[in-house]
Structure formats: C-alpha cells, structure tokens
Design an enzyme around this catalytic site. Structure first.
Site, short mmCIF file in Angstrom:
data_model
loop_
_atom_site.label_atom_id
_atom_site.label_comp_id
_atom_site.label_asym_id
_atom_site.label_seq_id
_atom_site.Cartn_x
_atom_site.Cartn_y
_atom_site.Cartn_z
N GLU A 92 47.17 51.44 36.56
CA GLU A 92 48.19 51.55 37.60
C GLU A 92 49.49 50.87 37.19
O GLU A 92 49.49 49.86 36.48
CB GLU A 92 47.65 50.97 38.91
CG GLU A 92 46.54 51.86 39.46
CD GLU A 92 46.00 51.44 40.81
OE1 GLU A 92 45.74 52.33 41.62
OE2 GLU A 92 45.83 50.23 41.06
N CYS A 105 56.25 47.14 37.30
CA CYS A 105 55.12 46.27 37.00
C CYS A 105 54.16 47.06 36.12
O CYS A 105 53.60 48.07 36.54
CB CYS A 105 54.47 45.86 38.33
SG CYS A 105 53.05 44.79 38.14
N CYS A 112 40.36 43.91 33.06
CA CYS A 112 40.67 42.58 32.51
C CYS A 112 39.35 41.83 32.35
O CYS A 112 38.49 41.89 33.23
CB CYS A 112 41.60 41.80 33.43
SG CYS A 112 42.09 40.20 32.71
N CYS A 116 39.25 36.31 36.93
CA CYS A 116 39.76 35.43 37.99
C CYS A 116 39.17 35.91 39.31
O CYS A 116 39.13 37.11 39.58
CB CYS A 116 41.29 35.46 38.04
SG CYS A 116 42.04 34.98 36.49
N CYS A 119 41.07 38.26 42.00
CA CYS A 119 41.84 39.39 41.47
C CYS A 119 41.01 40.66 41.42
O CYS A 119 39.91 40.68 40.85
CB CYS A 119 42.36 39.04 40.07
SG CYS A 119 43.16 40.42 39.24
N CYS A 355 50.43 42.62 44.37
CA CYS A 355 49.85 41.80 43.30
C CYS A 355 48.36 41.65 43.51
O CYS A 355 47.91 41.32 44.59
CB CYS A 355 50.40 40.38 43.32
SG CYS A 355 52.13 40.28 43.12
N1 SAH Z 1 46.86 38.73 33.80
C1 SAH Z 1 48.15 38.25 34.08
C2 SAH Z 1 49.07 39.27 34.71
C3 SAH Z 1 48.50 40.18 35.77
S1 SAH Z 1 48.18 39.53 37.35
C4 SAH Z 1 48.08 37.01 34.95
O1 SAH Z 1 47.00 36.73 35.47
O2 SAH Z 1 49.09 36.32 35.06
C5 SAH Z 1 49.78 39.30 38.11
C6 SAH Z 1 49.77 38.17 39.16
O3 SAH Z 1 49.06 38.53 40.36
C7 SAH Z 1 49.10 36.91 38.63
O4 SAH Z 1 49.84 35.78 38.98
C8 SAH Z 1 47.79 36.95 39.39
O5 SAH Z 1 47.19 35.69 39.44
C9 SAH Z 1 48.22 37.46 40.73
N2 SAH Z 1 47.10 37.92 41.56
C10 SAH Z 1 45.89 38.33 41.14
N3 SAH Z 1 45.13 38.68 42.20
C11 SAH Z 1 45.88 38.47 43.31
C12 SAH Z 1 45.67 38.69 44.70
N4 SAH Z 1 44.51 39.19 45.15
N5 SAH Z 1 46.66 38.40 45.55
C13 SAH Z 1 47.85 37.94 45.09
N6 SAH Z 1 48.12 37.74 43.78
C14 SAH Z 1 47.15 38.00 42.91
FE1 SF4 Z 2 43.04 39.22 34.54
FE2 SF4 Z 2 43.53 39.38 37.15
FE3 SF4 Z 2 43.05 37.02 36.01
FE4 SF4 Z 2 45.38 38.30 35.52
S1 SF4 Z 2 44.68 37.50 37.51
S2 SF4 Z 2 44.01 37.29 34.03
S3 SF4 Z 2 44.65 40.44 35.55
S4 SF4 Z 2 41.59 38.72 36.16
#
Ligand code: SAH
Ligand code: SF4
Length: 380
Positions: A92, A105, A112, A116, A119, A355
C-alpha cells in the site's frame, strides 16, 4: 529472456547499462528524464532518441511499475493504492495532500519482520523486500495518477533543469518512507530508490523532503549517514527500555541509549538539525504524564522534535487510543520543557490509510506466530 526494468536503475547504473550497449552517457540522462520527469513508459514516445536506440530498447528493456489493484479516496483527500507485487502479495501507498505540499507515504517491504505489537503491518508478517523499481514505481505511478485526477496544484519543489523537457509540476512534493516495512532492513534498494527521488534529472526532491522512518536498526542508521543522509524519523514510542522492549522487539537488539547515540552522530550530516521522534500514544501503556517527564530525561542531550501519533486501531490489536485531552497534557509537558512536540493529524482513517493501518496483502513466510501484548488485564 525477461526484459530489464529501467525503473530499477539509478542514473549511474543506467549509464553503465547503456554504455554496455555502446551508447553515450547523455543518452542515459535523456532516457532517465523521459521515464521520471515525463512519466514515459513507451520508448516510441522518446522522440529525441535515435530510432535505432528506441528499437533496441523495445527489444531488451521495459519501464515496469507495479500495477494498481485498487484505489481509494478518503473524504479528506487522502488517496490509498494497493499495488500488485506478485504471487498474492500487495503493498500500500498513501498520498496525503496538504495546503503547501503533497506527501507520498511509500512502502519498502512486503510486510515487516519486526513485529511491533501496535502495528498492522507487523501483524501481517513478512514476505520479501521490494526492488528499486517497485519502490520508485510507487512514486512514478502516484504522480501520473494524481495528475490524471487533476491534483496538480502543487508547484514542483525545484524548477526543471534548464532546457531539458517541460517543467512538470508533479503532485508529489515530499516522500516519507513510512509505509509497509522497515526501510533500513532493505537498505540497498531503498537507498538506490531515494537516490532516484533526489536526482535533479528525475524527481529533484531535496534531502529535507525525503524522510526515512525507522524503528531503530542502529548499524543501518550509521550506514545511511554515509550513503544518503535524508531527513530521519525514529520510532521511539517509549520513554524507557522496559516499555519499548514490550511493544517493539527490535529494542532488545538496539536499546534506547545506543539508538540515541546513533541519532546524535547522524545529526552531523542530517539535512535538519534535529531528529524527529515518533511516539504512538497507547492508552495505559506509554501515555501517562510521568512517561512524558521520563521521555524528557531520556531525550536530554539529543536535539529532538517529538511527533505524537494517536494510535490507529485495527482489528484485535489489543490496544486503545489515548483520549485527546491526555495527548494534549502529554504534549504540554514536552512543550513546557522547550521540546517541539506536535500531534500528528490522523488522515485517511476512513479508508484504513492512517499510520500503522497499512496491511496490504502479505503471504507470510515467517514461522513465528504473532504474540499479542495486552496492556491491561481486563478488556472486553
Ligand atoms: N518501519 C518504520 C516505518 C513504517 S511505520 C518504522 O517503524 O518507523 C510508520 C510509523 O507508523 C511508525 O512510527 C510506526 O511506529 C507508526 N505506527 C505503527 N502502527 C501504528 C498504529 N497502529 N497507529 C499509529 N501509528 C502507528
Ligand atoms: Fe515494521 Fe510496523 Fe514496526 Fe515499522 S512499526 S518496524 S512497519 S512492525
């Protein structure tokens, strides 16, 4: 024999490839401009190339971007695309229009591996890294589609190189590597793709207009400093290692002190004089006033801007969004201490484009079962 995808090449690589076909370097620049500045994929349209070169290119090369599987437009103008990247996989990409800019974006991986807990992409698991052409291709397609949709009010961030093609006001003025995936875990293709984004003969974006967001893969932050120091955003999300390790397993490998040391080194060459720290507000996990005060102590000595992100929910996430009042209180504690702290506006959540909501279609190839962390005992 499959044809070479010219979207996979930086300009030096294209120059080398064309040299091997007996072509002069300025031909590479022309082809590069046709592809990236004018969005051309048809070699016949490249009218200032010799007919013989056009025929040769048609035989051995192509300009192949990922195909659009679906396109959604949010009430707030945000656009989300799902791109086909083969064998059941989809990534996406999201366009976020604002008054003075248009931000794309961009995804870097199919899924990934970093898991996390908050996410949606992490939940999907991981399939593979994207190729350069699949990363640049997201920008290439977005500019074309947005122009077709009439979203051309934005000026090009820099004028087109003199005498070369027409000035094309491209809708995308900023790129954030914040889509699916951890960009630093796909280092080579991501940095090559950003090199194309920055190149004057391609998109001409400045290093300040391209932001890479990382969960904190420390050795690669150091490599990025040498290779292509664009603006850096770091997903911190916690004031201490105990909380961070619970929600971000990557913290076990690269704890906060090491991460911040790498950030300070990066600032020697960064296009901005601070690092942006992203902090997703998770109710009952990291959102208390004491966490804000602890964050201040943690960040002391590191020039920082903090971007508070309201948690964007997805099914069975196990987390809840912090109430707006509490986000503002957290922000105030940071502001009062002299730290620039903003609250990210949620965009495109009606089309699941906010995000952390990007899930795409990922054929997971990882063995692990997702482990869900529940911040509080009692929940329905
Ligand atoms: N992998 C990279 C970039 C992709 S995520 C990273 O983790 O930085 C982009 C941003 O969205 C990151 O700051 C991530 O922590 C945040 N993010 C992930 N899941 C989210 C959620 N459910 N709500 C809000 N932000 C989120
Ligand atoms: Fe991967 Fe999501 Fe963690 Fe970014 S926030 S490193 S996309 S698992």
């Amino acid at each position: 024999m499959s044809r070479v995808n010219l979207l996979d090449f930086t300009l030096p690589q294209l120059t080398e490839w064309l040299a091997a076909q007996g072509e002069k370097p300025f031909r590479a620049r022309q082809v590069f401009q046709w592809i990236h500045q004018r969005g051309a994929s048809d070699f016949d349209a490249m009218t200032d190339l010799a007919k013989s070169l056009r025929e040769k290119l048609k035989a051995v090369a192509q300009v192949r971007a990922p195909a659009i599987l679906s396109e959604h437009r949010s009430a707030d103008g945000t656009v989300k695309w799902l791109f086909d990247v083969g064998v059941g996989n989809g990534i996406e990409t999201v366009f976020i229009p604002e008054d003075d800019r248009g931000t794309l974006c961009v995804s870097s991986q199919v899924g990934c591996a970093l898991d996390c807990k908050f996410c949606s992409t992490g939940r999907q698991g991981f399939n593979r890294d994207l190729a350069v052409g699949e990363i640049v291709g997201q920008l290439w397609v977005a500019n074309k589609r947005l122009a077709e949709m009439g979203s051309t009010r934005l000026p090009s961030p820099r004028p087109s190189p003199k005498g070369e093609g027409e000035p094309s006001p491209r809708p995308v003025s900023n790129v954030v590597m914040m889509g699916m995936g951890e960009p630093l875990n796909n280092f080579g293709p991501v940095t090559d793709a950003m090199e194309v984004m920055l190149h004057d003969h391609a998109y001409g974006l400045s290093r300040r207009r391209v932001t890479l967001s990382t969960s904190g893969v420390v050795p690669h932050i150091r490599k990025l400093k040498e290779r292509l120091p664009v603006a850096l955003a770091v997903s911190l999300h916690a004031p201490n290692d105990a909380i961070r390790s619970r929600i971000m397993p990557v913290n076990d490998a690269y704890p906060i002190a090491e991460l911040l040391a790498a950030c300070r080194d990066y600032l020697e060459v960064a296009p901005r004089d601070f690092i942006t720290f992203e902090y997703v507000m998770l109710k009952g996990v990291n959102d208390a006033p004491d966490h804000a005060r602890e964050l201040l102590r943690t960040l002391a000595g590191t020039p920082a801007k903090v971007n508070l992100i309201p948690f964007n929910p997805f099914p069975d996430s196990g987390f809840e969004r912090t109430e707006p009042d509490r986000v503002r209180l957290f922000q105030k504690i940071l502001l009062d201490a002299g730290i620039v702290a903003t609250v990210r506006k949620t965009r495109g959540d009606d089309i699941d484009a906010a995000c952390g909501q990007l899930a795409g279609q990922v054929v997971n190839r990882m063995k692990r079962k997702p482990v869900h962390f529940h911040p509080r005992e009692a929940r329905s």
